[in-house]
Scaffold this active site. Structure first.
Site, PDB file in Angstrom:
ATOM      1  N   HIS A   1      -9.125   4.012  -1.734  1.00 59.21           N
ATOM      2  CA  HIS A   1      -7.700   3.481  -1.498  1.00 59.21           C
ATOM      3  C   HIS A   1      -7.172   2.523  -2.787  1.00 59.21           C
ATOM      4  O   HIS A   1      -7.039   1.562  -2.578  1.00 59.21           O
ATOM      5  CB  HIS A   1      -7.658   2.641  -0.232  1.00 59.21           C
ATOM      6  CG  HIS A   1      -6.197   2.166   0.002  1.00 59.21           C
ATOM      7  ND1 HIS A   1      -5.097   2.889  -0.404  1.00 59.21           N
ATOM      8  CD2 HIS A   1      -5.907   1.061   0.849  1.00 59.21           C
ATOM      9  CE1 HIS A   1      -4.132   1.909   0.384  1.00 59.21           C
ATOM     10  NE2 HIS A   1      -4.512   1.001   0.816  1.00 59.21           N
TER      11      HIS A   1
ATOM     12  N   CYS B   1       0.811  -1.120   0.021  1.00 61.60           N
ATOM     13  CA  CYS B   1      -0.163  -0.043  -0.248  1.00 61.60           C
ATOM     14  C   CYS B   1       0.721   1.234  -0.026  1.00 61.60           C
ATOM     15  O   CYS B   1       0.208   2.399  -0.164  1.00 61.60           O
ATOM     16  CB  CYS B   1      -1.119  -0.086   1.053  1.00 61.60           C
ATOM     17  SG  CYS B   1      -2.051  -1.455   0.988  1.00 61.60           S
TER      18      CYS B   1
END
Length: 393
Positions: A341, A90
């Site tokens: 995201h 991430c």
């Protein structure tokens, strides 16, 4: 990577809307939404760009891998320039930014294009969970139910056991970020859900993995963002520039069992090193964009950045410190919670939105005081930890 200070600066950016983008069927199309626009935003011509740095996690979201040259489809004038793909879960977007900073620091060129991108919504939900769980230690954590939400649910449970039930604080973080997201034109969810909705289990807000409800979890998203990062001499002639005052990358063990997982020690170390490189402290920040993949992550990150002592992160949100009018606004963009995201795009997006704040170009998100900003982008459960301290030149 040790903390460092750079003359390099962000001089241009572009940002797609985040969400289910049916008009962009794949990562290649998403790249096309931002690559040329960022170059134009910097007042440059494509031939002036010396290298391309592309961040995308992929990991199964698309059949197409080896994506570094996909940028050329959108900007064919970049053909024959070096282009490299970066990946660090991430934190992939910030990994690509660090690649650009290293390229500039090595004097291999003067101007770089960084693109972060991910296409997630075309992948079935269960498969998304499998792909994201691959960013954990599969030998010891593959059996955790509910994918990465299950990983962070275990973190939340451990935090509650040590420091007391913090469900009120998690709901307040979710409500804050959704309220902030209303002002972000790029956000996937622009709806103020309110504290009561976020606090209580309901048909529309069920538990995903106890104690985390749907409002505690970031969204599956498509999106892209791009930056032009240039050396100091180029930045000095740009119409505006945002300098990397200090940066740090700190990686930790991958298995949760090797760490005290509720301390986010890698994040704590990254903040300390970045502040040292910048010659600043937390008190110097005007705002922060931090990695709220789950609300419990933002809670623990308050402690890791030094806003509160360990176990007291709830104070920061319940006493209003991190709201838009508080002493340190956190995630004025809505954060990952409301903005969305898309894995590879996230770190680039965070830097772009911080640059908008620092140059007074954040529109409805604009804070009255935005002089120095902090960005924290995290890969995995506090495994890859990146901090940037940014200031307007």
């Amino acid at each position: 990577m040790t903390a460092s200070q750079h003359d390099a600066a962000i001089i241009g950016w572009a940002h797609s809307r985040f969400g289910k983008l049916e008009e962009a069927p794949d990562a290649e199309a998403l790249i096309g939404l931002v690559a040329r626009e960022a170059i134009a935003d910097a007042g440059l011509e494509p031939h002036e760009v010396d290298a391309v740095f592309l961040g995308t996690f992929n990991g199964g979201f698309q059949a197409q891998d080896f994506p570094s040259s996909l940028v050329f489809q959108a900007v064919p004038e970049l053909r024959f320039k070096p282009a490299t793909r970066f990946e660090n879960a991430c934190a992939t977007g910030t990994a690509a930014i660090h690649g650009a900073l290293d390229f500039l620091g090595a004097k291999r060129g003067r101007i770089t294009l960084v693109v972060g991108v991910e296409k997630m919504t075309s992948t079935p939900g269960p498969r998304v969970g499998e792909i994201l769980l691959s960013a954990s230690h599969l030998k010891t954590e593959a059996g955790i139910e509910a994918g990465f939400a299950g990983v962070f649910a275990r973190i939340a449970e451990a935090y509650f056991q040590r420091h007391g039930d913090s469900s009120d604080a998690l709901a307040a973080i979710a409500a804050k970020n959704h309220a902030n997201g209303v002002d972000n034109p790029y956000a996937q969810m622009r709806k103020d859900l309110g504290y009561e909705f976020c606090r209580n289990e309901s048909e529309k807000n069920p538990f995903v993995a106890r104690p985390l409800k749907r409002t505690d979890c970031s969204l599956v998203s498509d999106g892209a963002a791009a930056l032009i990062i240039a050396e100091g001499d180029v930045a000095a002639t740009a119409r505006r520039a945002v300098r990397f005052r200090g940066t740090a990358q700190v990686n930790d063990f991958l298995p949760i069992a090797r760490r005290d997982i509720i301390r986010f020690e890698g994040a704590r170390e990254a903040w300390a090193r970045a502040f040292a490189a910048a010659g600043l402290t937390l008190a110097d920040l005007s705002f922060a964009e931090t990695h709220d993949c789950f609300t419990v992550a933002e809670l623990i990150e308050y402690e890791a950045m030094g806003l509160t002592p360990e176990g007291q992160g709830s104070r920061a949100i319940l006493e209003g410190w991190t709201r838009k009018d508080g002493r340190l606004p956190v995630n004025r963009s809505g954060g990952l919670k409301a903005k969305g995201h898309p894995i590879g795009a996230t770190g680039v997006s965070m830097h772009a939105l911080a640059a908008m704040q620092l140059t007074g170009e954040a529109g409805a998100m604009q804070l009255p005081r935005a002089e120095i900003g902090g960005v924290f982008n995290m890969g995995g459960a506090a495994v890859a930890n990146y901090v940037s301290i940014l200031e307007r030149v």
